[in-house]
Design an enzyme around this catalytic site. Sequence first.
Site, PDB file in Angstrom:
ATOM      1  NE  ARG A 184      -4.056  -1.941   1.942  1.00 17.84           N
ATOM      2  CZ  ARG A 184      -3.955  -3.055   2.669  1.00 17.84           C
ATOM      3  NH1 ARG A 184      -2.998  -3.181   3.547  1.00 17.84           N
ATOM      4  NH2 ARG A 184      -4.827  -4.021   2.509  1.00 17.84           N
ATOM      5  CD  GLU A 201       7.070  17.256 -23.163  1.00 16.15           C
ATOM      6  OE1 GLU A 201       6.436  18.227 -22.708  1.00 16.15           O
ATOM      7  OE2 GLU A 201       6.526  16.230 -23.603  1.00 16.15           O
ATOM      8  CE  LYS A 222       4.468  17.307 -14.959  1.00 20.34           C
ATOM      9  NZ  LYS A 222       4.741  16.015 -15.571  1.00 20.34           N
ATOM     10  CD  GLU A 258      -4.160  15.752 -16.941  1.00 21.76           C
ATOM     11  OE1 GLU A 258      -4.208  14.559 -16.650  1.00 21.76           O
ATOM     12  OE2 GLU A 258      -3.483  16.190 -17.881  1.00 21.76           O
ATOM     13  NE  ARG A 276      -0.362  16.853 -13.954  1.00 23.88           N
ATOM     14  CZ  ARG A 276       0.212  16.028 -13.082  1.00 23.88           C
ATOM     15  NH1 ARG A 276      -0.207  15.959 -11.849  1.00 23.88           N
ATOM     16  NH2 ARG A 276       1.226  15.263 -13.445  1.00 23.88           N
ATOM     17  CG  ASN A 311      -1.990  17.631 -21.940  1.00 22.94           C
ATOM     18  OD1 ASN A 311      -1.023  16.881 -21.961  1.00 22.94           O
ATOM     19  ND2 ASN A 311      -3.017  17.455 -21.130  1.00 22.94           N
ATOM     20  CG  HIS A 336       1.445  17.024 -25.120  1.00 29.38           C
ATOM     21  ND1 HIS A 336       2.240  18.136 -25.020  1.00 29.38           N
ATOM     22  CD2 HIS A 336       2.150  16.013 -24.550  1.00 29.38           C
ATOM     23  CE1 HIS A 336       3.363  17.812 -24.403  1.00 29.38           C
ATOM     24  NE2 HIS A 336       3.337  16.527 -24.111  1.00 29.38           N
ATOM     25  CG  HIS A 393      -0.731  12.669 -27.077  1.00 23.43           C
ATOM     26  ND1 HIS A 393      -1.412  13.302 -26.064  1.00 23.43           N
ATOM     27  CD2 HIS A 393       0.444  12.259 -26.541  1.00 23.43           C
ATOM     28  CE1 HIS A 393      -0.678  13.279 -24.958  1.00 23.43           C
ATOM     29  NE2 HIS A 393       0.460  12.653 -25.226  1.00 23.43           N
ATOM     30  CG  HIS A 436       6.316  12.500 -25.926  1.00 22.70           C
ATOM     31  ND1 HIS A 436       4.963  12.436 -26.167  1.00 22.70           N
ATOM     32  CD2 HIS A 436       6.489  13.464 -24.986  1.00 22.70           C
ATOM     33  CE1 HIS A 436       4.343  13.309 -25.390  1.00 22.70           C
ATOM     34  NE2 HIS A 436       5.244  13.948 -24.658  1.00 22.70           N
TER      35      HIS A 436
HETATM   36  N1  LIG Z   1       4.651  10.306 -15.432  1.00 26.38           N
HETATM   37  C1  LIG Z   1       4.561  11.314 -16.277  1.00 26.38           C
HETATM   38  O1  LIG Z   1       4.019  12.384 -15.975  1.00 26.38           O
HETATM   39  C2  LIG Z   1       5.154  11.159 -17.646  1.00 26.38           C
HETATM   40  C3  LIG Z   1       5.339  12.275 -18.454  1.00 26.38           C
HETATM   41  C4  LIG Z   1       5.953  12.109 -19.690  1.00 26.38           C
HETATM   42  C5  LIG Z   1       6.353  10.846 -20.110  1.00 26.38           C
HETATM   43  N2  LIG Z   1       6.152   9.773 -19.300  1.00 26.38           N
HETATM   44  C6  LIG Z   1       6.589   8.422 -19.709  1.00 26.38           C
HETATM   45  O2  LIG Z   1       7.993   8.424 -19.867  1.00 26.38           O
HETATM   46  C7  LIG Z   1       8.342   7.385 -20.789  1.00 26.38           C
HETATM   47  C8  LIG Z   1       9.357   7.929 -21.762  1.00 26.38           C
HETATM   48  O3  LIG Z   1      10.482   8.373 -21.051  1.00 26.38           O
HETATM   49  P1  LIG Z   1      11.932   8.469 -21.689  1.00 26.38           P
HETATM   50  O4  LIG Z   1      11.877   9.223 -22.944  1.00 26.38           O
HETATM   51  O5  LIG Z   1      12.844   8.902 -20.617  1.00 26.38           O
HETATM   52  O6  LIG Z   1      12.152   6.960 -22.142  1.00 26.38           O
HETATM   53  P2  LIG Z   1      13.067   5.755 -21.620  1.00 26.38           P
HETATM   54  O7  LIG Z   1      12.947   5.598 -20.156  1.00 26.38           O
HETATM   55  O8  LIG Z   1      12.709   4.605 -22.461  1.00 26.38           O
HETATM   56  O9  LIG Z   1      14.546   6.247 -21.974  1.00 26.38           O
HETATM   57  C9  LIG Z   1      14.933   6.415 -23.312  1.00 26.38           C
HETATM   58  C10 LIG Z   1      16.168   5.555 -23.652  1.00 26.38           C
HETATM   59  O10 LIG Z   1      17.325   6.161 -23.097  1.00 26.38           O
HETATM   60  C11 LIG Z   1      18.059   5.222 -22.295  1.00 26.38           C
HETATM   61  N3  LIG Z   1      18.691   6.044 -21.251  1.00 26.38           N
HETATM   62  C12 LIG Z   1      18.083   6.633 -20.209  1.00 26.38           C
HETATM   63  N4  LIG Z   1      18.935   7.432 -19.551  1.00 26.38           N
HETATM   64  C13 LIG Z   1      20.123   7.333 -20.192  1.00 26.38           C
HETATM   65  C14 LIG Z   1      21.391   7.942 -19.999  1.00 26.38           C
HETATM   66  N5  LIG Z   1      21.580   8.862 -19.050  1.00 26.38           N
HETATM   67  N6  LIG Z   1      22.385   7.616 -20.835  1.00 26.38           N
HETATM   68  C15 LIG Z   1      22.164   6.732 -21.854  1.00 26.38           C
HETATM   69  N7  LIG Z   1      20.993   6.141 -22.110  1.00 26.38           N
HETATM   70  C16 LIG Z   1      19.977   6.452 -21.283  1.00 26.38           C
HETATM   71  C17 LIG Z   1      17.028   4.245 -21.840  1.00 26.38           C
HETATM   72  O11 LIG Z   1      17.626   3.008 -21.523  1.00 26.38           O
HETATM   73  C18 LIG Z   1      16.120   4.145 -23.066  1.00 26.38           C
HETATM   74  O12 LIG Z   1      16.657   3.264 -24.007  1.00 26.38           O
HETATM   75  C19 LIG Z   1       7.051   6.931 -21.446  1.00 26.38           C
HETATM   76  O13 LIG Z   1       6.699   5.681 -20.919  1.00 26.38           O
HETATM   77  C20 LIG Z   1       6.045   7.977 -21.029  1.00 26.38           C
HETATM   78  O14 LIG Z   1       4.736   7.473 -20.916  1.00 26.38           O
HETATM   79  C21 LIG Z   1       5.571   9.911 -18.082  1.00 26.38           C
HETATM   80 ZN   LIG Z   2       4.877  15.398 -23.207  1.00 25.80          ZN
END
Ligand SMILES: NC(=O)c1ccc[n+]([C@@H]2O[C@H](COP(=O)([O-])OP(=O)(O)OC[C@H]3O[C@@H](n4cnc5c(N)ncnc54)[C@H](O)[C@@H]3O)[C@@H](O)[C@H]2O)c1
Ligand SMILES: [Zn+2]
Length: 357
Positions: free
Chosen positions: A117, A181, A223, A233, A237, A241, A244, A248, A261
């Site tokens: 939890r 972003e 943020k 949201e 919030r 977007n 987006h 999207h 993205h």
């Molecule tokens: N929670 C939220 O509010 C929110 C907001 C935006 C996106 N997201 C989520 O985030 C995810 C995308 O995140 P991302 O773009 O970081 O993707 P990711 O976590 O897949 O990282 C991108 C790539 O970079 C590599 N990597 C990460 N850090 C590294 C570093 N310092 N050096 C070398 N390689 C590195 C990872 O292994 C991966 O292959 C999606 O699942 C999305 O839904 C969440």
């Molecule tokens: Zn985004």
Amino acid sequence: MHEIPLLGSKIFAGRGLIDAAGALVKELAPRASRAFVLTDRACRRYAKRVSSVLEAAGRPTSTTVLPPGESQKKLATAARLYDALAKSGADRRTPLVAVGGGVITDLGGFVAATFMRGIPAFLVPTTLLGQVDAAIGGKTGVNLPQGKNLVGTFTQPKAVFLDPEALSTLPARDYTSGLGEVVKYGMIRDAGFFERLGRDHEALRRREPAVLEDVVRRCAEIKAEVVSADEREGGLRAILNYGHTIGHALEAAGGYRALQHGEAVAVGMEAEAFIALELGMIDVAVLAAQNRLLKALDLPTRIRKLPRPRILSALKLDKKSEGGRPRFVLPEAVGRVKHGVEVPAELVHAALRTVTL
Ligand SMILES: NC(=O)c1ccc[n+]([C@@H]2O[C@H](COP(=O)([O-])OP(=O)(O)OC[C@H]3O[C@@H](n4cnc5c(N)ncnc54)[C@H](O)[C@@H]3O)[C@@H](O)[C@H]2O)c1
Ligand SMILES: [Zn+2]
């Protein structure tokens, strides 16, 4: 080092935080007897630096290293992690430290929010998208075969550590995509910051730590400000977007492969600023300034080979739409946007024609 408060959690920003994180985790989870670290193969080197400090501070640490990629963000992996936590002897005080991109911090945050939890989560985002977006704001989650982020929680982590050094090893395309972003934050909330991005675009492209530190900090502050005012949201919030709604749809139409993205958000902002221009909400100088900055940062403003019908059907399915019609966040000036705007379908078509080649 800067500290940004966000609904009871703390965001630390500055150089040296990867090495300081272990001690801060110990301080913020003082009664824990052990720790659990989650990372992926690409970020293992950073995770090791965090866990070695924890170990030295008397917190035996179990680490799980996942293969990189979005495909790990699923319930089956969460189940594996619950199992690993239980086997490692974790209890409700055990901190879970997630070191990696948005995949690792979303998944780690979700597991921490639900195991027993809720155990304390600490996030060390290592991508630009993670540092300015995914790790800030408390959204956790995993994907289902039916869609992205369909299972999750709103749970603030105990703390987030933003160290620009982690970004030095990030692949170029992931880094540039994250800048999409960053531009968004200037457009929605801070004209001075937007101008600064223009002045410092070369240093930013070179990932100069001093500039990066300031830029990441400012994005996290914006943020945090927006999320503090509207955690779940219900209103404000939505401004996050900007770019987006169309972004999207472009991502979906490209099967999540054609565009990263942040690239989709860049093209989405171009299209949405065009809509604002046509609606008389901005003059052409705003569209031009945004276009110039996106280009200076190597971001796309047009996209090839995406069939418009596919984009349009993705738009109708946009989860932010109300009653099947998408609502838009549109600029009123650099640094100011309006949310919840309905746009005539012909204008959306025209915007898509301007950004698709
Ligand atoms: N929670 C939220 O509010 C929110 C907001 C935006 C996106 N997201 C989520 O985030 C995810 C995308 O995140 P991302 O773009 O970081 O993707 P990711 O976590 O897949 O990282 C991108 C790539 O970079 C590599 N990597 C990460 N850090 C590294 C570093 N310092 N050096 C070398 N390689 C590195 C990872 O292994 C991966 O292959 C999606 O699942 C999305 O839904 C969440
Ligand atoms: Zn985004």
